[in-house]
Scaffold this motif. Structure first.
Motif, PDB file in Angstrom:
ATOM      1  N   LYS A 145       0.629  -1.321  -0.155  1.00  0.00           N
ATOM      2  CA  LYS A 145       0.100  -0.019   0.014  1.00  0.00           C
ATOM      3  C   LYS A 145       0.843   1.078  -0.033  1.00  0.00           C
ATOM      4  CE  LYS A 145      -3.636   2.479   2.623  1.00  0.00           C
ATOM      5  NZ  LYS A 145      -4.712   2.083   3.625  1.00  0.00           N
ATOM      6  N   TYR A 146       1.967   1.170   0.788  1.00  0.00           N
ATOM      7  CA  TYR A 146       2.846   2.343   0.809  1.00  0.00           C
ATOM      8  C   TYR A 146       4.202   2.066   0.243  1.00  0.00           C
ATOM      9  CZ  TYR A 146      -0.573   3.792   4.203  1.00  0.00           C
ATOM     10  OH  TYR A 146      -1.747   4.305   4.924  1.00  0.00           O
ATOM     11  N   PHE A 147       4.237   1.539  -0.993  1.00  0.00           N
ATOM     12  CA  PHE A 147       5.358   0.951  -1.754  1.00  0.00           C
ATOM     13  C   PHE A 147       6.401   1.846  -1.668  1.00  0.00           C
ATOM     14  CE2 PHE A 147       7.655  -0.691  -5.384  1.00  0.00           C
ATOM     15  CZ  PHE A 147       8.196  -1.769  -4.701  1.00  0.00           C
ATOM     16  N   ASN A 148       6.272   2.902  -2.440  1.00  0.00           N
ATOM     17  CA  ASN A 148       7.774   3.832  -2.456  1.00  0.00           C
ATOM     18  C   ASN A 148       8.279   3.987  -1.020  1.00  0.00           C
ATOM     19  OD1 ASN A 148       7.719   3.549  -5.128  1.00  0.00           O
ATOM     20  ND2 ASN A 148       6.519   5.538  -5.395  1.00  0.00           N
ATOM     21  N   PRO A 149       7.262   4.596  -0.123  1.00  0.00           N
ATOM     22  CA  PRO A 149       7.969   5.167   1.347  1.00  0.00           C
ATOM     23  C   PRO A 149       8.772   3.778   1.687  1.00  0.00           C
ATOM     24  CG  PRO A 149       5.888   5.961   0.910  1.00  0.00           C
ATOM     25  CD  PRO A 149       5.784   5.081  -0.163  1.00  0.00           C
ATOM     26  N   PHE A 150       8.097   2.636   1.816  1.00  0.00           N
ATOM     27  CA  PHE A 150       8.859   1.543   2.531  1.00  0.00           C
ATOM     28  C   PHE A 150      10.155   1.077   1.672  1.00  0.00           C
ATOM     29  CE2 PHE A 150       4.968   0.504   5.039  1.00  0.00           C
ATOM     30  CZ  PHE A 150       5.870   0.584   6.133  1.00  0.00           C
ATOM     31  N   GLU A 151      10.285   1.242   0.354  1.00  0.00           N
ATOM     32  CA  GLU A 151      11.219   1.260  -0.569  1.00  0.00           C
ATOM     33  C   GLU A 151      12.184   2.087  -0.238  1.00  0.00           C
ATOM     34  OE1 GLU A 151      12.489  -0.958  -3.406  1.00  0.00           O
ATOM     35  OE2 GLU A 151      11.148  -1.900  -1.881  1.00  0.00           O
ATOM     36  N   MET A 152      11.921   3.323   0.144  1.00  0.00           N
ATOM     37  CA  MET A 152      12.937   4.423   0.534  1.00  0.00           C
ATOM     38  C   MET A 152      13.716   3.912   1.932  1.00  0.00           C
ATOM     39  SD  MET A 152      13.282   7.115  -1.456  1.00  0.00           S
ATOM     40  CE  MET A 152      13.730   8.532  -0.309  1.00  0.00           C
ATOM     41  N   VAL A 283       2.826  13.154   9.383  1.00  0.00           N
ATOM     42  CA  VAL A 283       3.036  11.898   8.846  1.00  0.00           C
ATOM     43  C   VAL A 283       2.530  11.843   7.491  1.00  0.00           C
ATOM     44  CG1 VAL A 283       2.941   9.476   8.994  1.00  0.00           C
ATOM     45  CG2 VAL A 283       2.769  10.862  10.997  1.00  0.00           C
ATOM     46  N   LEU A 284       1.511  12.345   7.045  1.00  0.00           N
ATOM     47  CA  LEU A 284       1.059  12.367   5.658  1.00  0.00           C
ATOM     48  C   LEU A 284       1.823  13.072   4.839  1.00  0.00           C
ATOM     49  CD1 LEU A 284      -2.643  12.348   6.311  1.00  0.00           C
ATOM     50  CD2 LEU A 284      -1.493  10.331   5.303  1.00  0.00           C
ATOM     51  N   LEU A 285       2.449  14.309   5.381  1.00  0.00           N
ATOM     52  CA  LEU A 285       3.394  15.170   4.447  1.00  0.00           C
ATOM     53  C   LEU A 285       4.932  14.175   4.092  1.00  0.00           C
ATOM     54  CD1 LEU A 285       3.278  18.629   6.115  1.00  0.00           C
ATOM     55  CD2 LEU A 285       2.368  17.964   3.855  1.00  0.00           C
ATOM     56  N   LEU A 286       5.011  13.684   5.187  1.00  0.00           N
ATOM     57  CA  LEU A 286       6.139  12.557   5.289  1.00  0.00           C
ATOM     58  C   LEU A 286       6.059  11.460   4.257  1.00  0.00           C
ATOM     59  CD1 LEU A 286       9.099  11.873   6.260  1.00  0.00           C
ATOM     60  CD2 LEU A 286       8.036  10.628   7.751  1.00  0.00           C
ATOM     61  N   LEU A 287       4.849  10.845   4.226  1.00  0.00           N
ATOM     62  CA  LEU A 287       4.600   9.765   3.185  1.00  0.00           C
ATOM     63  C   LEU A 287       4.701  10.409   1.806  1.00  0.00           C
ATOM     64  CD1 LEU A 287       2.078   7.776   5.047  1.00  0.00           C
ATOM     65  CD2 LEU A 287       4.199   6.960   4.722  1.00  0.00           C
ATOM     66  N   ASP A 288       4.082  11.667   1.417  1.00  0.00           N
ATOM     67  CA  ASP A 288       4.117  12.266   0.309  1.00  0.00           C
ATOM     68  C   ASP A 288       5.600  12.581  -0.274  1.00  0.00           C
ATOM     69  OD1 ASP A 288       2.566  13.431  -1.880  1.00  0.00           O
ATOM     70  OD2 ASP A 288       3.560  15.192  -1.284  1.00  0.00           O
ATOM     71  N   THR A 289       6.213  13.038   0.702  1.00  0.00           N
ATOM     72  CA  THR A 289       7.740  13.297   0.360  1.00  0.00           C
ATOM     73  C   THR A 289       8.500  12.077   0.038  1.00  0.00           C
ATOM     74  OG1 THR A 289       7.516  15.283   2.049  1.00  0.00           O
ATOM     75  CG2 THR A 289       9.872  14.345   1.450  1.00  0.00           C
ATOM     76  N   LEU A 290       8.387  10.956   0.652  1.00  0.00           N
ATOM     77  CA  LEU A 290       8.908   9.982   0.479  1.00  0.00           C
ATOM     78  C   LEU A 290       8.703   9.111  -0.672  1.00  0.00           C
ATOM     79  CD1 LEU A 290       8.949   8.156   4.229  1.00  0.00           C
ATOM     80  CD2 LEU A 290      11.115   9.041   3.065  1.00  0.00           C
ATOM     81  N   ASP A 291       7.147   9.373  -1.161  1.00  0.00           N
ATOM     82  CA  ASP A 291       6.566   8.723  -2.364  1.00  0.00           C
ATOM     83  C   ASP A 291       7.308   9.441  -3.519  1.00  0.00           C
ATOM     84  OD1 ASP A 291       4.591   6.935  -3.258  1.00  0.00           O
ATOM     85  OD2 ASP A 291       3.858   8.760  -4.306  1.00  0.00           O
ATOM     86  N   ASN A 292       7.483  10.680  -3.409  1.00  0.00           N
ATOM     87  CA  ASN A 292       7.881  11.479  -4.807  1.00  0.00           C
ATOM     88  C   ASN A 292       9.250  11.367  -4.789  1.00  0.00           C
ATOM     89  OD1 ASN A 292       5.520  12.966  -6.108  1.00  0.00           O
ATOM     90  ND2 ASN A 292       5.108  12.947  -3.889  1.00  0.00           N
TER      91      ASN A 292
END
Length: 379
Positions: A145-152, A283-292
């Motif tokens: 579900k949070y693929f890119n953030p966890f990949e980071m 936290v959502l700002l962090l998730l958006d940052t990591l995702d991008n």
């Protein structure tokens, strides 16, 4: 990296089982094979969050360098215990051609369902159950579900040590009613942002002097948002929205790390508030940052290219050679004919007078055709 199911596979004969590897592709399973207990267990201990299930043969080596003839069924039991000590949520499966395994009471108790190598139906059933176990594992569902953030939060990007920090933050977003003391989690957010800055520095997107200097966290945030007084951007470093995200995250986390003397009073605000919306939004700002940032780092990892996007601001010495009636002044650089206009606001703020010697920093216009005074730093 695609959203496959990563399976640790310990089988001393895995190299000869090419058909099984092909079947795995059809089921979106990616095997990470080892020949021995020590090889597989060591990998799992170092990268446990990477794996979604474990597949064993019934008999394999103790060590990766062991020779044929030293295989034993006892290693599978030790391997299972070792892996379970690290992660009790992981599912185990056995695919074997060793008939003696089925006759062992100990083996049947440890592994109730054993699949036969080379039997098409058994192998298909194995993959169906394997994928089903992965799909229903809570951690695996969150990783997808949070693929890119966890990949980071892997060693390729920020480092695996941040995985658990991110996992805890994601659990709070998924279950906000279970959030206990929100302000205590701000440190975890800040540490992830620090790791982002370190990675961006590695690829040339943040200057060494900032990372290695005092106030590196705030300095890095100012630099990315184009607010750092000592540097100017020749090109866009990162998307302005991501720079804004980071700047706002730091406003909350840096302020919230101080019980006293803070500007916003974040700690007291969160402590007295009946909701956790500020924490969740951070936290959502962090998730958006990591995702991008994952896509950004993948596409912008040439250090020399990134270094060319910014430069250190040069301090220029000169003199105020004119102050017009409308309040505008003219600055002339020492030992050159370069002249730059001084806005009325700067004239009055610094109380400049005609023929006064000053030091200024400059910046280019967005189209790079004009030079403006950025700041008067020496009067």
């Amino acid at each position: 990296m695609s959203k496959k199911y990563n399976v640790l596979w310990i089988d001393d004969q895995h190299e000869s089982m090419k058909a099984l590897h092909k079947t795995a592709i059809d089921f979106d399973v990616k095997f990470f094979p080892f020949k021995s207990m020590n090889g597989g267990c060591s990998e799992f201990k170092n990268n446990s969050t990477k794996y979604d299930a474990v597949l064993f043969d019934a008999k394999f080596f103790e060590n990766e360098t062991d020779q044929p003839g030293s295989e034993d069924t006892k290693w599978v039991h030790q391997a299972k215990d070792t892996i379970r000590d690290t992660d009790k949520s992981i599912a185990f499966f056995v695919l074997t051609g060793q008939a003696e395994a089925y006759n062992s009471k100990e083996f049947k108790n440890a592994f109730p369902k054993v699949f036969n190598k080379g039997v098409d139906k058994d192998e298909d059933d194995l993959f169906i159950m394997l994928v089903d176990a992965c799909k229903n594992r809570e951690l695996t569902k969150l990783k997808h579900k949070y693929f890119n953030p966890f990949e980071m939060c892997t060693d390729r990007y920020l480092g695996q040590k941040h995985f658990d920090r991110l996992h805890n933050l994601v659990l709070d977003i998924e279950n906000p009613s279970q959030i206990k003391i929100a302000q205590d989690s701000l440190t975890g957010i800040r540490k992830i942002v620090e790791a982002i800055f370190s990675k961006l520095n590695d690829i040339g997107c943040i200057p060494n002097d900032i990372i290695q200097g005092k106030g590196s966290i705030n300095g890095s945030g100012l630099f990315l948002s184009g607010r750092h007084r000592d540097y100017t951007h020749k090109q866009e470093i990162i998307h302005p929205v991501i720079a804004f995200n980071i700047f706002k995250i730091l406003n909350v986390t840096q302020d919230g790390s101080h019980n006293e003397g803070s500007i916003l009073g974040v700690d007291a605000y969160m402590d007295s508030n009946t909701n956790t919306f500020l924490y969740q939004s951070t936290v959502l700002l962090l998730l958006d940052t990591l995702d991008n940032l994952k896509a950004f780092i993948d596409s912008n990892n040439v250090k020399a290219t990134n270094l060319a996007k910014w430069c250190k601001v040069e301090v220029i010495n000169g003199q105020v050679i004119k102050i017009a009636e409308n309040g505008w002044g003219t600055f002339k650089q020492a030992e050159s004919n370069i002249e730059i206009s001084i806005p009325p606001g700067m004239i009055s703020a610094s109380k400049l007078t005609l023929n006064q010697s000053i030091e200024v920093t400059t910046k280019l216009s967005p189209d790079k055709t004009k030079t403006f005074i950025k700041e008067i730093i020496g009067v």
